[in-house]
Design an enzyme around this catalytic site. Structure first.
Site, PDB file in Angstrom:
ATOM      1  N   GLY A 192       1.121  -2.067   4.196  1.00  0.00           N
ATOM      2  CA  GLY A 192       1.803  -0.781   4.109  1.00  0.00           C
ATOM      3  C   GLY A 192       3.020  -0.725   4.997  1.00  0.00           C
ATOM      4  O   GLY A 192       4.166  -0.858   4.536  1.00  0.00           O
ATOM      5  N   SER A 203       0.844  -1.193   0.000  1.00  0.00           N
ATOM      6  CA  SER A 203       0.000   0.000   0.000  1.00  0.00           C
ATOM      7  C   SER A 203       0.885   1.251   0.000  1.00  0.00           C
ATOM      8  O   SER A 203       1.621   1.489   0.963  1.00  0.00           O
ATOM      9  CB  SER A 203      -0.883  -0.010   1.243  1.00  0.00           C
ATOM     10  N   HIS A 216      -1.158  -1.202  -4.207  1.00  0.00           N
ATOM     11  CA  HIS A 216      -2.452  -0.883  -3.574  1.00  0.00           C
ATOM     12  C   HIS A 216      -2.519   0.626  -3.375  1.00  0.00           C
ATOM     13  O   HIS A 216      -1.625   1.231  -2.790  1.00  0.00           O
ATOM     14  CB  HIS A 216      -2.559  -1.625  -2.249  1.00  0.00           C
ATOM     15  N   MET A 231      -8.754   8.300  -0.111  1.00  0.00           N
ATOM     16  CA  MET A 231      -9.547   8.715   1.052  1.00  0.00           C
ATOM     17  C   MET A 231     -10.083  10.116   0.807  1.00  0.00           C
ATOM     18  O   MET A 231      -9.349  10.985   0.346  1.00  0.00           O
ATOM     19  CB  MET A 231      -8.665   8.756   2.297  1.00  0.00           C
ATOM     20  N   MET A 282     -11.946   4.568  -0.444  1.00  0.00           N
ATOM     21  CA  MET A 282     -12.574   4.851   0.855  1.00  0.00           C
ATOM     22  C   MET A 282     -13.227   6.217   0.740  1.00  0.00           C
ATOM     23  O   MET A 282     -12.777   7.216   1.313  1.00  0.00           O
ATOM     24  CB  MET A 282     -11.512   4.814   1.960  1.00  0.00           C
ATOM     25  N   ASP A 297      -4.702   3.666  -1.958  1.00  0.00           N
ATOM     26  CA  ASP A 297      -5.774   4.020  -1.022  1.00  0.00           C
ATOM     27  C   ASP A 297      -6.271   5.433  -1.265  1.00  0.00           C
ATOM     28  O   ASP A 297      -5.561   6.398  -1.013  1.00  0.00           O
ATOM     29  CB  ASP A 297      -5.247   3.956   0.417  1.00  0.00           C
ATOM     30  N   MET A 314     -11.593  -5.535   5.681  1.00  0.00           N
ATOM     31  CA  MET A 314     -10.762  -4.607   6.459  1.00  0.00           C
ATOM     32  C   MET A 314     -10.422  -5.277   7.782  1.00  0.00           C
ATOM     33  O   MET A 314     -11.311  -5.657   8.544  1.00  0.00           O
ATOM     34  CB  MET A 314     -11.502  -3.293   6.726  1.00  0.00           C
ATOM     35  N   ASP A 370      -6.623  -6.272   4.581  1.00  0.00           N
ATOM     36  CA  ASP A 370      -5.981  -4.955   4.537  1.00  0.00           C
ATOM     37  C   ASP A 370      -5.996  -4.349   5.939  1.00  0.00           C
ATOM     38  O   ASP A 370      -7.061  -4.089   6.504  1.00  0.00           O
ATOM     39  CB  ASP A 370      -6.761  -4.066   3.555  1.00  0.00           C
ATOM     40  N   HIS A 400      -8.339   1.200  -3.923  1.00  0.00           N
ATOM     41  CA  HIS A 400      -9.241   0.989  -2.780  1.00  0.00           C
ATOM     42  C   HIS A 400      -9.908   2.331  -2.488  1.00  0.00           C
ATOM     43  O   HIS A 400      -9.267   3.241  -1.946  1.00  0.00           O
ATOM     44  CB  HIS A 400      -8.394   0.495  -1.589  1.00  0.00           C
TER      45      HIS A 400
END
Ligand code: DX5
Ligand code: ZN
Length: 218
Positions: free
Chosen positions: A199, A10, A35, A39, A70, A37, A139, A177, A68
């Protein structure tokens, strides 16, 4: 034949000011995906990065990118992540009431579709969608931050999901994750996970060696 386990470092854990070298290091280490992320400061408290960075990353990196999301209302964003080159897109079940429409759009775009669930969401909530998914991302921490501890109760959730996938003869991957390291990855694999996002564990000291070490125990 048994599915090969996939490893997706990540970039949230990477040194953002040295991202080119970070990506080279995880590529050398044999990572399967990057990966990514996203947000939005609403679904989770912080804001990370978005399509513009993904676009540059796709131009520079050989590895496929696992996005991913979020974010609230991911249906408003998936087209631009598809255009930016996402190879896999995972949306949170809790973030939208348009899951069927999103999965249809991902399928039509040829983007591998995933659904993620938070620790509080019953795993059965994804069962109606399993036949349309490439992966379910469980998660194993509360989403929004790197560096948290793996929630042990996740293992029962992984087992229940693996059982249902097996019962229906599907080929859906189970991704985990949050808080993944050599120990928690082994427990998650024994429970039925086959896709490992990590990560903090990867992005310290020798990144390539960390990935190889993780692969060696899985
Ligand atoms: C957390 C993110 C994770 C995060 C994992 O909400 O979805 O991908 O980067 O970081 P670690 O491995 O440090 O828990
Ligand atoms: Zn993530």
């Amino acid at each position: 034949m048994k599915n090969q386990v996939l490893i997706a470092p990540s970039v949230l854990g990477a040194d953002f000011l040295d991202l080119g070298n970070e990506i080279r290091a995880i590529t050398d280490g044999g990572a399967d995906y990057i990966h990514f992320d996203v947000m939005d400061g609403r679904f989770v408290p912080e804001i990370s990065f978005g399509e513009l960075l993904l676009r540059q990353m796709k131009q520079a990196a050989e590895l496929p990118v696992d996005v991913h999301l979020m974010v609230e209302e991911p249906e408003k964003h998936i087209d631009s992540f598809i255009r930016a080159g996402a190879d896999r897109i995972t949306v949170h079940l809790e973030s939208t009431d348009q899951v069927p429409e999103i999965l249809e759009r991902l399928k039509n775009a040829g983007t591998d579709p995933g659904i993620s669930i938070n620790p509080e969401t019953p795993v059965e909530a994804v069962f109606p969608y399993l036949d349309r998914l490439g992966s379910v991302l469980i998660m194993t921490v509360h989403p929004g931050f790197g560096g948290q501890h793996f929630i042990e109760a996740s293992l029962d959730r992984i087992r229940a999901l693996r059982k249902e996938i097996g019962r229906r003869g599907l080929a859906v991957r189970i991704a985990v994750d949050g808080g993944i390291n050599m120990d928690t990855a082994v427990s998650a694999k024994e429970a039925g996970a086959d896709f490992f996002v990590c990560g903090t564990f990867v992005f310290r000291n020798d990144r390539a060696a960390n990935i190889r070490a993780l692969r060696a125990v899985l």
